[in-house]
Write a protein that holds these residues in place. Structure first.
Motif, PDB file in Angstrom:
ATOM      1  N   THR A   1       0.433  -1.441   0.315  1.00  0.00           N
ATOM      2  CA  THR A   1       0.229   0.221   0.234  1.00  0.00           C
ATOM      3  C   THR A   1       0.624   0.701   0.063  1.00  0.00           C
ATOM      4  O   THR A   1       2.238   1.441   0.229  1.00  0.00           O
ATOM      5  CB  THR A   1      -0.941  -0.227   1.424  1.00  0.00           C
ATOM      6  N   ASP A   2       0.533   2.104  -0.149  1.00  0.00           N
ATOM      7  CA  ASP A   2       0.896   3.719  -0.145  1.00  0.00           C
ATOM      8  C   ASP A   2       0.931   3.388   1.009  1.00  0.00           C
ATOM      9  O   ASP A   2       0.301   3.112   2.246  1.00  0.00           O
ATOM     10  CB  ASP A   2      -0.459   4.839  -0.403  1.00  0.00           C
ATOM     11  N   GLY A   3       2.213   4.709   2.039  1.00  0.00           N
ATOM     12  CA  GLY A   3       1.839   5.159   3.218  1.00  0.00           C
ATOM     13  C   GLY A   3       3.381   4.159   4.319  1.00  0.00           C
ATOM     14  O   GLY A   3       3.404   3.579   3.604  1.00  0.00           O
ATOM     15  N   GLY A   4       2.972   4.679   5.377  1.00  0.00           N
ATOM     16  CA  GLY A   4       4.130   4.127   6.237  1.00  0.00           C
ATOM     17  C   GLY A   4       3.997   3.047   6.918  1.00  0.00           C
ATOM     18  O   GLY A   4       2.915   2.071   7.460  1.00  0.00           O
ATOM     19  N   HIS A   5       4.872   3.430   8.289  1.00  0.00           N
ATOM     20  CA  HIS A   5       3.957   2.425   9.361  1.00  0.00           C
ATOM     21  C   HIS A   5       3.273   2.897  10.485  1.00  0.00           C
ATOM     22  O   HIS A   5       3.630   2.854  11.234  1.00  0.00           O
ATOM     23  CB  HIS A   5       5.465   2.284   9.874  1.00  0.00           C
ATOM     24  N   THR A   6       1.818   2.929   9.588  1.00  0.00           N
ATOM     25  CA  THR A   6       0.731   3.301  10.527  1.00  0.00           C
ATOM     26  C   THR A   6      -0.033   2.586  10.180  1.00  0.00           C
ATOM     27  O   THR A   6      -0.187   1.988   9.822  1.00  0.00           O
ATOM     28  CB  THR A   6       0.331   4.542   9.690  1.00  0.00           C
ATOM     29  N   TRP A   7      -0.884   2.995  11.877  1.00  0.00           N
ATOM     30  CA  TRP A   7      -2.514   2.643  11.841  1.00  0.00           C
ATOM     31  C   TRP A   7      -3.038   2.616  10.384  1.00  0.00           C
ATOM     32  O   TRP A   7      -4.438   1.852  10.708  1.00  0.00           O
ATOM     33  CB  TRP A   7      -2.850   2.119  13.052  1.00  0.00           C
ATOM     34  N   MET A   8      -3.487   3.936  10.247  1.00  0.00           N
ATOM     35  CA  MET A   8      -3.810   4.213   8.975  1.00  0.00           C
ATOM     36  C   MET A   8      -3.914   2.614   7.522  1.00  0.00           C
ATOM     37  O   MET A   8      -5.076   2.056   7.417  1.00  0.00           O
ATOM     38  CB  MET A   8      -3.702   4.712   8.063  1.00  0.00           C
ATOM     39  N   ASN A   9      -2.475   2.325   7.890  1.00  0.00           N
ATOM     40  CA  ASN A   9      -2.511   1.247   7.041  1.00  0.00           C
ATOM     41  C   ASN A   9      -3.091  -0.035   7.500  1.00  0.00           C
ATOM     42  O   ASN A   9      -3.676  -1.147   7.106  1.00  0.00           O
ATOM     43  CB  ASN A   9      -1.230   0.949   6.506  1.00  0.00           C
ATOM     44  N   VAL A  10      -2.977  -0.102   9.121  1.00  0.00           N
ATOM     45  CA  VAL A  10      -3.357  -1.582   9.592  1.00  0.00           C
ATOM     46  C   VAL A  10      -4.590  -1.781   9.621  1.00  0.00           C
ATOM     47  O   VAL A  10      -5.026  -2.895   9.115  1.00  0.00           O
ATOM     48  CB  VAL A  10      -2.945  -0.882  10.904  1.00  0.00           C
ATOM     49  N   LYS A  11      -5.523  -0.703   9.366  1.00  0.00           N
ATOM     50  CA  LYS A  11      -7.289  -1.357   9.427  1.00  0.00           C
ATOM     51  C   LYS A  11      -7.295  -1.574   8.179  1.00  0.00           C
ATOM     52  O   LYS A  11      -8.139  -1.910   7.942  1.00  0.00           O
ATOM     53  CB  LYS A  11      -7.371   0.630   9.748  1.00  0.00           C
ATOM     54  N   LYS A  12      -6.257  -0.893   6.697  1.00  0.00           N
ATOM     55  CA  LYS A  12      -6.992  -1.376   5.676  1.00  0.00           C
ATOM     56  C   LYS A  12      -6.290  -3.383   5.459  1.00  0.00           C
ATOM     57  O   LYS A  12      -7.358  -3.458   4.939  1.00  0.00           O
ATOM     58  CB  LYS A  12      -5.587  -0.303   4.753  1.00  0.00           C
ATOM     59  N   TYR A  13      -5.467  -3.450   5.973  1.00  0.00           N
ATOM     60  CA  TYR A  13      -4.411  -4.639   6.410  1.00  0.00           C
ATOM     61  C   TYR A  13      -5.692  -5.484   7.256  1.00  0.00           C
ATOM     62  O   TYR A  13      -5.859  -7.021   6.029  1.00  0.00           O
ATOM     63  CB  TYR A  13      -3.816  -4.646   6.821  1.00  0.00           C
ATOM     64  N   VAL A  14      -6.347  -5.166   7.804  1.00  0.00           N
ATOM     65  CA  VAL A  14      -7.562  -6.185   8.646  1.00  0.00           C
ATOM     66  C   VAL A  14      -8.855  -6.245   7.226  1.00  0.00           C
ATOM     67  O   VAL A  14      -9.383  -7.028   7.485  1.00  0.00           O
ATOM     68  CB  VAL A  14      -7.794  -5.410  10.349  1.00  0.00           C
ATOM     69  N   ALA A  15      -8.728  -4.989   6.899  1.00  0.00           N
ATOM     70  CA  ALA A  15     -10.726  -5.041   6.544  1.00  0.00           C
ATOM     71  C   ALA A  15     -10.164  -6.019   4.946  1.00  0.00           C
ATOM     72  O   ALA A  15     -10.737  -6.374   4.290  1.00  0.00           O
ATOM     73  CB  ALA A  15     -10.335  -3.273   5.959  1.00  0.00           C
ATOM     74  N   GLU A  16      -9.074  -5.846   4.687  1.00  0.00           N
ATOM     75  CA  GLU A  16      -8.414  -7.438   3.793  1.00  0.00           C
ATOM     76  C   GLU A  16      -8.640  -8.632   3.390  1.00  0.00           C
ATOM     77  O   GLU A  16      -8.892  -9.534   2.972  1.00  0.00           O
ATOM     78  CB  GLU A  16      -7.297  -6.617   2.897  1.00  0.00           C
ATOM     79  N   THR A  17      -7.724  -9.084   5.012  1.00  0.00           N
ATOM     80  CA  THR A  17      -7.603 -10.354   5.519  1.00  0.00           C
ATOM     81  C   THR A  17      -8.226 -11.331   5.877  1.00  0.00           C
ATOM     82  O   THR A  17      -8.962 -12.154   5.705  1.00  0.00           O
ATOM     83  CB  THR A  17      -6.205 -10.070   6.042  1.00  0.00           C
ATOM     84  N   THR A  18      -9.441  -9.978   6.779  1.00  0.00           N
ATOM     85  CA  THR A  18     -10.373 -11.090   7.528  1.00  0.00           C
ATOM     86  C   THR A  18     -11.334 -11.183   6.183  1.00  0.00           C
ATOM     87  O   THR A  18     -11.867 -12.491   6.674  1.00  0.00           O
ATOM     88  CB  THR A  18     -10.971  -9.854   8.537  1.00  0.00           C
ATOM     89  N   PRO A  19     -11.512 -10.941   5.254  1.00  0.00           N
ATOM     90  CA  PRO A  19     -12.432 -11.468   4.106  1.00  0.00           C
ATOM     91  C   PRO A  19     -12.188 -13.173   4.153  1.00  0.00           C
ATOM     92  O   PRO A  19     -13.036 -13.976   3.476  1.00  0.00           O
ATOM     93  CB  PRO A  19     -13.201 -10.831   3.309  1.00  0.00           C
ATOM     94  N   LEU A  20     -10.806 -13.213   3.352  1.00  0.00           N
ATOM     95  CA  LEU A  20     -10.053 -14.359   3.970  1.00  0.00           C
ATOM     96  C   LEU A  20      -9.941 -15.508   4.527  1.00  0.00           C
ATOM     97  O   LEU A  20      -9.888 -16.735   4.105  1.00  0.00           O
ATOM     98  CB  LEU A  20      -9.039 -14.364   2.944  1.00  0.00           C
ATOM     99  N   LEU A  21     -10.231 -15.126   5.898  1.00  0.00           N
ATOM    100  CA  LEU A  21     -10.138 -15.816   6.544  1.00  0.00           C
ATOM    101  C   LEU A  21     -10.837 -17.179   6.500  1.00  0.00           C
ATOM    102  O   LEU A  21     -12.593 -16.859   7.092  1.00  0.00           O
ATOM    103  CB  LEU A  21     -10.023 -14.593   8.025  1.00  0.00           C
TER     104      LEU A  21
END
Lengths: 392, 392
Positions: free
Chosen positions: A370-390
């Motif tokens: 993704t764009d951006g750095g080591h941030t919780w803005m990115n963490v939220k994105k990753y959680v939203a992308e991965t939980t539908p796969l689980l």
């Protein structure tokens, strides 16, 4: 007296008069007035945000926010309230603080905060025109439970538990479990308060995109907790210890999770108790702990999510050689190995090396840069992308 | 360079070297080092407490703590860490903050904090030689749940729910409910994080002194939440409004509690749904809301606890004349009317007037006058004194 001071003086006298009336009216209040009410942050309709901070004696106040590259000077106004309006700001939740004559402070007027062992920051939520994935929406809500459990070396551990909407209404239904670990100096509250993991799940479940699941948010700094409760020397800064101690701490975490957290959770909640129904994920140090715990306990987890973290090729070869040397077996066992990182993350290079290591050995993984750095803005994105796969 | 600066320089270089090693070892960390590790607060064996704060550029740092009458100067030491050792301190949990060149800050090294709308403070826990009533002990623990509910005017409200130990293990048992409301500028988290209500109950239940019960901790500032979610003008400071508006806010709170919170709780938890199994209590403004809600809804609550709060004789005669004019009936209906206050509380006088009002009209009540002021040290005492009386 300057006319502004006169106005302020009159307002303050009036305040005391009103206070007297309020007391007489039989309404009971916590404390006498503490100065003018400061509204901050104020998110405006055009996505600009006004920040305010009361500091009549300060010489310089600046806003430090994760949507700004550098601190922004604030201006002193009436009654000693400093303010600045910035933006429009891209909708998201951002940590921020004030620099008051060089001292970092949270926003006293804001209850939304970033739980952390080393710094204090407030949170501003800039809503989208259509609700973002972490927005509070009018959908069924799960709940977040604070729990204590019998932990490593006879200590009492703490963790947060998200149960999905309907958990209490279906007393026989069993759920898969996602173990989700936050980063260095974060606490067990960070995925809840900053990551809004509960609201993300509520929304994704309401849309039918994500399976209802239980999410366990443990505390990552087990070593510190053991010392706190059992005595001994406070562990030195986890960010400055040598490799061997850091590995020991990661192993202690894995032991606590596998031997204490999982049994507690599976006794206390209606869980599906097999590797196909257990996922593990984490951010930063929690991502490192995720990879170590998963690769060291392949009988326990079939779904693995590493957010902004990695293990080095050297460490992989040394501690988990079977992952790369027997990729067929690894691919059979892991239903998901996810690796994501921001292109500006200071761990970007290491994460890419980790992906290259997996690729060279034909270990299957999914990735997202993704764009951006080591941030919780990115963490939220990753959680939203991965939980539908689980658990699909 | 002064020798201290040389040592500090070498230490910092060494830190970076170690950081490099840590990264190479494959351990992934949240952020590059942020300066020396500060341990604060450090409670010593003799009940003295050492506070530390990193501020290399500050001119003056003082400790402001609720166990000290006035701010205590701190001394600058190595690496810009200011410190002071105070006490011995009487065992309890105290709010504190640092005054850094006149700016109030929480302790960045401490995760224990005071949730509040207007100020930021940290918490120090000085343990007793024998565990205090709020201590984390090795007893069965209940859990604290964060919940959302459909609230006043179509908003989404939030509240905390304590369920006692064994709640999940006895799926048919039903429990009485204690509604517990915190003070002005407090949030729904304050009775949990500052009051440690969950641990007090865990301990008292383990000792057989208190009946297992569910405790509901709602948010007191309903008016602010409605504006936050529905738009409109942010309510003015609740501490400076005139009597009529304050009464309206108190009535809105009562309406939300009776029409929204109670139905939600009784639908979502295994509760005993009658007045004999409902208690209501609160601190400060929450105590005022308690008295108004109870006296205005005598069919709903049989147990009433007012901590450091009162209604004035004028207000009693105006809004709730039947309480005093028909004391026989009041005494028949209320199984407990509790009033407590600290002798140094700024609401002491009003509270005593309230007790005199009840006494003159032969309304039965229990009272407790403690040392100390309008503090959460006292609130914990009142919770520990009153919960054993409820539902007995």
């Amino acid at each position: 007296m300057h006319y502004k001071h006169i106005i302020s003086y009159v307002l303050n006298r009036f305040r005391l008069l009103l206070w007297g009336l309020v007391c007489l009216s039989g309404i009971v209040l916590a404390q006498p007035p503490r100065g003018p009410l400061v509204v901050s942050p104020q998110v405006n309709a055009d996505k600009t945000v006004t920040f305010r901070y009361l500091a009549p004696a300060a010489k310089e106040v600046r806003l430090s926010a994760q949507f700004e590259k550098a601190p922004v000077p604030m201006t002193k106004g009436d009654q000693g309230i400093w303010s600045v309006t910035v933006g429009p700001v891209k909708p998201d939740i951002y940590p921020y603080s004030f620099q008051v004559d060089g001292v970092t402070v949270m926003d006293p007027a804001n209850v939304a905060f970033f739980p952390n062992e080393r710094f204090k920051a407030s949170l501003v939520d800039v809503p989208g025109d259509t609700p973002l994935v972490h927005a509070m929406r009018n959908v069924p809500h799960g709940s977040v439970n604070y729990e204590y459990y019998p932990a490593l070396e006879g200590t009492t551990g703490s963790l947060l538990v998200y149960t999905p909407p309907g958990y209490d209404q279906n007393p026989t239904k069993k759920y898969p479990v996602f173990y989700l670990i936050s980063g260095t100096t974060d606490t067990e509250e960070t995925f809840f308060k900053v990551g809004r993991t509960n609201l993300i799940l509520d929304n994704l479940i309401a849309e039918g995109k994500t399976k209802p699941m239980i999410i366990i948010m443990p505390y990552g700094n087990i070593a510190a907790r053991v010392v706190e409760q059992k005595g001994g020397t406070k562990p030195a800064d986890p960010t400055v210890r040598d490799g061997a101690d850091a590995v020991k701490r990661a192993n202690d975490f894995a032991t606590d999770l596998v031997s204490h957290v999982i049994p507690y959770v599976e006794k206390s909640y209606r869980t599906l108790n097999n590797r196909d129904n257990r996922a593990i994920g984490g951010f930063s140090r929690g991502g490192g702990q995720t990879l170590r715990t998963a690769f060291g306990n392949m009988d326990k987890f079939a779904w693995v999510c590493s957010y902004s973290s990695y293990l080095s090729p050297t460490e992989m070869d040394k501690s988990f050689p079977q992952i790369g040397s027997n990729a067929d077996n690894t691919n059979k066992q892991l239903k998901l190995l996810w690796v994501s990182v921001g292109s500006d993350d200071f761990l970007y290079k290491g994460t890419v090396e980790f992906m290259d290591y997996l690729k060279a050995r034909k270990v299957s993984y999914k990735s997202l840069i993704t764009d951006g750095g080591h941030t919780w803005m990115n963490v939220k994105k990753y959680v939203a992308e991965t939980t539908p796969l689980l658990f699909q």
